[in-house]
Design a protein around this motif. Structure first.
Motif, PDB file in Angstrom:
ATOM      1  N   PRO A 425       0.839  -1.211   0.000  1.00  0.00           N
ATOM      2  CA  PRO A 425       0.000   0.000   0.000  1.00  0.00           C
ATOM      3  C   PRO A 425       0.871   1.258   0.000  1.00  0.00           C
ATOM      4  N   ALA A 426       0.357   2.313  -0.579  1.00  0.00           N
ATOM      5  CA  ALA A 426       1.126   3.558  -0.665  1.00  0.00           C
ATOM      6  C   ALA A 426       1.601   4.024   0.706  1.00  0.00           C
ATOM      7  N   SER A 427       0.829   3.743   1.727  1.00  0.00           N
ATOM      8  CA  SER A 427       1.191   4.178   3.081  1.00  0.00           C
ATOM      9  C   SER A 427       2.481   3.516   3.568  1.00  0.00           C
ATOM     10  N   ALA A 428       2.853   2.386   2.992  1.00  0.00           N
ATOM     11  CA  ALA A 428       4.094   1.717   3.394  1.00  0.00           C
ATOM     12  C   ALA A 428       5.318   2.500   2.937  1.00  0.00           C
ATOM     13  N   TYR A 429       5.194   3.245   1.863  1.00  0.00           N
ATOM     14  CA  TYR A 429       6.323   3.978   1.299  1.00  0.00           C
ATOM     15  C   TYR A 429       6.302   5.462   1.640  1.00  0.00           C
ATOM     16  N   ALA A 430       5.115   6.008   1.844  1.00  0.00           N
ATOM     17  CA  ALA A 430       4.981   7.443   2.068  1.00  0.00           C
ATOM     18  C   ALA A 430       5.684   7.854   3.355  1.00  0.00           C
ATOM     19  N   GLY A 431       6.325   9.002   3.320  1.00  0.00           N
ATOM     20  CA  GLY A 431       7.012   9.510   4.499  1.00  0.00           C
ATOM     21  C   GLY A 431       8.207  10.356   4.125  1.00  0.00           C
ATOM     22  N   ARG A 432       8.949  10.723   5.143  1.00  0.00           N
ATOM     23  CA  ARG A 432      10.123  11.575   4.951  1.00  0.00           C
ATOM     24  C   ARG A 432      11.386  10.762   5.203  1.00  0.00           C
ATOM     25  N   TYR A 433      12.365  10.955   4.312  1.00  0.00           N
ATOM     26  CA  TYR A 433      13.647  10.262   4.398  1.00  0.00           C
ATOM     27  C   TYR A 433      14.744  11.324   4.346  1.00  0.00           C
ATOM     28  N   ALA A 434      15.930  10.990   4.870  1.00  0.00           N
ATOM     29  CA  ALA A 434      16.986  12.015   4.872  1.00  0.00           C
ATOM     30  C   ALA A 434      18.369  11.387   5.018  1.00  0.00           C
ATOM     31  N   ASN A 435      19.372  12.104   4.495  1.00  0.00           N
ATOM     32  CA  ASN A 435      20.757  11.890   4.887  1.00  0.00           C
ATOM     33  C   ASN A 435      21.470  13.233   4.860  1.00  0.00           C
ATOM     34  N   ASP A 436      22.708  13.253   5.343  1.00  0.00           N
ATOM     35  CA  ASP A 436      23.409  14.526   5.475  1.00  0.00           C
ATOM     36  C   ASP A 436      23.641  15.204   4.132  1.00  0.00           C
ATOM     37  N   PHE A 437      23.907  14.410   3.108  1.00  0.00           N
ATOM     38  CA  PHE A 437      24.296  14.984   1.823  1.00  0.00           C
ATOM     39  C   PHE A 437      23.105  15.554   1.067  1.00  0.00           C
ATOM     40  N   PHE A 438      22.071  14.771   0.905  1.00  0.00           N
ATOM     41  CA  PHE A 438      20.930  15.221   0.100  1.00  0.00           C
ATOM     42  C   PHE A 438      19.849  15.921   0.914  1.00  0.00           C
ATOM     43  N   GLY A 439      19.922  15.827   2.238  1.00  0.00           N
ATOM     44  CA  GLY A 439      18.884  16.435   3.038  1.00  0.00           C
ATOM     45  C   GLY A 439      17.622  15.588   3.010  1.00  0.00           C
ATOM     46  N   ASN A 440      16.487  16.240   2.889  1.00  0.00           N
ATOM     47  CA  ASN A 440      15.204  15.544   2.977  1.00  0.00           C
ATOM     48  C   ASN A 440      14.691  15.095   1.611  1.00  0.00           C
ATOM     49  N   ALA A 441      14.025  13.951   1.629  1.00  0.00           N
ATOM     50  CA  ALA A 441      13.235  13.486   0.490  1.00  0.00           C
ATOM     51  C   ALA A 441      11.882  13.077   1.029  1.00  0.00           C
ATOM     52  N   VAL A 442      10.856  13.391   0.280  1.00  0.00           N
ATOM     53  CA  VAL A 442       9.495  13.057   0.706  1.00  0.00           C
ATOM     54  C   VAL A 442       8.838  12.196  -0.356  1.00  0.00           C
ATOM     55  N   VAL A 443       8.248  11.089   0.075  1.00  0.00           N
ATOM     56  CA  VAL A 443       7.452  10.246  -0.805  1.00  0.00           C
ATOM     57  C   VAL A 443       6.001  10.399  -0.387  1.00  0.00           C
ATOM     58  N   ALA A 444       5.152  10.691  -1.348  1.00  0.00           N
ATOM     59  CA  ALA A 444       3.747  10.933  -1.048  1.00  0.00           C
ATOM     60  C   ALA A 444       2.859  10.295  -2.102  1.00  0.00           C
ATOM     61  N   SER A 445       1.599  10.043  -1.741  1.00  0.00           N
ATOM     62  CA  SER A 445       0.620   9.551  -2.702  1.00  0.00           C
ATOM     63  C   SER A 445       0.285  10.654  -3.694  1.00  0.00           C
ATOM     64  N   ALA A 446       0.078  10.247  -4.937  1.00  0.00           N
ATOM     65  CA  ALA A 446      -0.312  11.193  -5.979  1.00  0.00           C
ATOM     66  C   ALA A 446      -1.260  10.455  -6.918  1.00  0.00           C
ATOM     67  N   GLY A 447      -2.544  10.653  -6.736  1.00  0.00           N
ATOM     68  CA  GLY A 447      -3.513   9.904  -7.526  1.00  0.00           C
ATOM     69  C   GLY A 447      -3.402   8.426  -7.209  1.00  0.00           C
ATOM     70  N   ASP A 448      -3.198   7.630  -8.254  1.00  0.00           N
ATOM     71  CA  ASP A 448      -3.057   6.191  -8.050  1.00  0.00           C
ATOM     72  C   ASP A 448      -1.603   5.772  -7.860  1.00  0.00           C
ATOM     73  N   GLY A 449      -0.684   6.746  -7.810  1.00  0.00           N
ATOM     74  CA  GLY A 449       0.734   6.398  -7.723  1.00  0.00           C
ATOM     75  C   GLY A 449       1.432   7.135  -6.606  1.00  0.00           C
ATOM     76  N   LEU A 450       2.754   7.239  -6.768  1.00  0.00           N
ATOM     77  CA  LEU A 450       3.593   7.903  -5.783  1.00  0.00           C
ATOM     78  C   LEU A 450       4.406   8.992  -6.458  1.00  0.00           C
ATOM     79  N   VAL A 451       4.775   9.995  -5.682  1.00  0.00           N
ATOM     80  CA  VAL A 451       5.662  11.046  -6.172  1.00  0.00           C
ATOM     81  C   VAL A 451       6.805  11.197  -5.177  1.00  0.00           C
ATOM     82  N   LEU A 452       8.001  11.402  -5.700  1.00  0.00           N
ATOM     83  CA  LEU A 452       9.190  11.635  -4.888  1.00  0.00           C
ATOM     84  C   LEU A 452       9.571  13.105  -5.017  1.00  0.00           C
ATOM     85  N   LYS A 453       9.768  13.765  -3.887  1.00  0.00           N
ATOM     86  CA  LYS A 453      10.198  15.164  -3.891  1.00  0.00           C
ATOM     87  C   LYS A 453      11.536  15.265  -3.181  1.00  0.00           C
ATOM     88  N   VAL A 454      12.518  15.903  -3.845  1.00  0.00           N
ATOM     89  CA  VAL A 454      13.848  16.071  -3.282  1.00  0.00           C
ATOM     90  C   VAL A 454      14.314  17.502  -3.499  1.00  0.00           C
TER      91      VAL A 454
END
Length: 518
Positions: A425-454
């Protein structure tokens, strides 16, 4: 410390002495004004043919000999499908041709006693860090301009791609593991050189862009040249960037290179660059006046790091300070190419012993037209005839840069396993991720799929298409829109992803980010 510095200077002057004794090209004594005039007429025909044959939409050429600009002309169009012609005053983004231009600016600072090539970055910019403390403490302007700091070549390019500015990128280079021991390996680094330039300008209390204007562009009358993208876009007479779309050149993408301005952010014209070539051929003397001390400028052309062999001619190739130094078919040459994969190609070639230089700026990628024309011109000058189809030879080199990688990526993900494992389910992947180099990445639901924001404040968004299990695909490259790359998740015991690995950010093995928070 003094002994180390004295030895360094001794080696530099030894190299300069060796270069001074390097034999001239075998046919150099046959170079006459008449031969050069014939070569220029044939160069003009070759350039016209390259444009007419679709090699590039437009280009401009400047040739300098013995302090005279002997050829200056534009060909083709600023933008494919539009009537405006390229001329000698059309402004091009010159990409990595910026590096020797910026090396000349630093040479002017060295000439004025503001810095030396051996000034330590720790003294100029104490906030800058590499991953390890020893190279951080010893790193010099010379190290960064010769690409021997140990920084991997692509370090920082990925941060620029996702929207970070120069200051943030340079700060985050401390998180990048070295690709080689300090001063032991050559790795071409845009942001390493950028730091070298920015640090060299710091004692002036002015920005790099201001220093470049004051030390080089203004004294040479380079009125259309700038290290600011905002100045480039103000010009009505400017060249668009072009890539191939369905076999035709198309102006699809704009490129703002301000973050790496010293390494790739200069915009200029053939006319302006001809004045810079006059300065280089004059060894710091321009219009009868010494603008840069010869010993400061000479050091930029000392071969410090080996680059292997020229991929077409096979000649020995080295890197100095912002310059390629080659020993090829026609003797000693200095040069540098520039390219934006989103649509720019540029080149400078200098034959210092013959006081001859050529600059070619073009508005397309991939293409080997600049190198092909330059090599053809050199053949005409030194040999009296073109020895082979150099444009084709260089076209093949540039065509091979992305083609095999795109084909391999397509083949890898041509079809998912059958049957493909379902996604969670999308909820398993959705959330905020991070490391020192790239900072934050967010995975969110978008319609029937997922979107990654960095990137800063989620500046870049990428749609994720399910492929197999916890593996998704995205298409991040505007210039190769059909090239897939993977985005994979690692699931934790709670059924939620604990980490994400972003393939297009993993060149330096920093593309894995851990889940942050709930």
């Amino acid at each position: 410390m003094r002994l180390e510095r004295n030895l360094c200077h001794w080696r530099i002057w030894l190299c300069i002495a060796v270069l001074a004794l390097w034999p001239r090209a075998a046919s150099a004594d046959a170079i006459t004004p008449e031969r050069i005039a014939v070569a220029l007429s044939k160069l003009e025909a070759l350039a016209q043919g390259a444009v007419a044959g679709g090699g590039v939409p437009g280009l401009a050429i400047a040739v300098v000999h013995d302090d005279d600009v002997i050829f200056l002309k534009g060909f083709g169009h600023r933008q494919a499908g539009k009537p405006e012609a390229v001329d000698a005053d059309t402004v091009f983004q010159i990409a990595s041709l910026s590096k020797p231009v910026s090396a000349t600016v630093v040479a002017a600072l060295v000439s004025d006693g503001i810095v030396s090539w051996d000034s330590k970055i720790a003294d100029l910019d104490p906030a800058f860090r590499l991953a390890d403390p020893y190279p951080t403490s010893q790193l010099t302007v010379r190290d960064l301009f010769s690409h021997r700091s140990g920084l991997p070549g692509t370090a920082g390019d990925d941060l620029e791609d996702i929207g970070y500015d120069r200051a943030e990128i340079l700060h985050r280079l401390r998180f990048v593991p070295p690709s080689s021991s300090f001063r032991a390996g050559y790795s071409y680094s845009n942001f390493g050189l950028t730091e070298g330039a920015v640090a060299a300008a710091m004692p002036t209390g002015k920005s790099w862009e201001e220093v470049a204007e004051e030390k080089l562009y203004r004294p040479l009358g380079m009125a259309s040249t700038s290290s600011r993208h905002s100045d480039f876009v103000k010009h009505a007479d400017r060249a668009a960037l072009h890539i191939k779309v369905d076999g035709a050149w198309a102006a699809k993408i704009e490129r703002n290179p301000d973050a790496q301005a010293p390494a790739g952010g200069v915009s200029s014209t053939a006319r302006d660059l001809s004045q810079w070539v006059r300065l280089i051929l004059g060894n710091g003397v321009y219009a009868g006046k010494t603008l840069i001390a010869a010993d400061a400028l000479d050091q930029t052309h000392v071969p410090l790091m080996t680059r292997g062999k020229n991929p077409v001619s096979g000649g020995a190739s080295f890197y100095g300070l912002g310059w390629n130094v080659e020993f090829g078919r026609h003797g000693l040459s200095w040069g540098h190419a520039g390219a934006f994969s989103v649509g720019a190609r540029t080149l400078v070639t200098i034959f210092p012993q013959e006081k001859l230089g050529i600059v070619i700026v073009a508005n397309a990628f991939p293409t080997g037209v600049p190198e092909g024309l330059s090599d053809s011109f050199a053949d005409l000058v030194f040999e009296g005839s073109v020895q082979k189809d150099w444009v084709k030879a260089w076209d093949d080199i540039y065509a091979g840069m992305f083609g095999p990688a795109v084909a391999a990526a397509k083949a890898t993900y041509a079809a998912p396993p059958s049957p493909a494992r379902p996604a969670r389910p999308a909820s398993a992947y959705a959330g905020r991720y991070a490391n020192d180099f790239f900072g934050n990445a967010v995975v969110a639901s978008a319609g029937d799929g997922l979107v990654l924001k960095v990137g800063p404040a989620g500046a870049r968004s990428y749609s994720l298409a399910h492929y197999d299990g916890d593996l998704f695909l995205t298409f991040p490259d505007a210039e190769t829109p059909d090239r897939p790359t993977s985005v994979s998740f690692v699931l934790g015991p709670d059924g939620k992803a604990s980490a994400i690995t972003i393939g297009f950010l993993d060149d330096n093995h920093l593309g894995t980010l851990r889940r942050v928070g709930d």
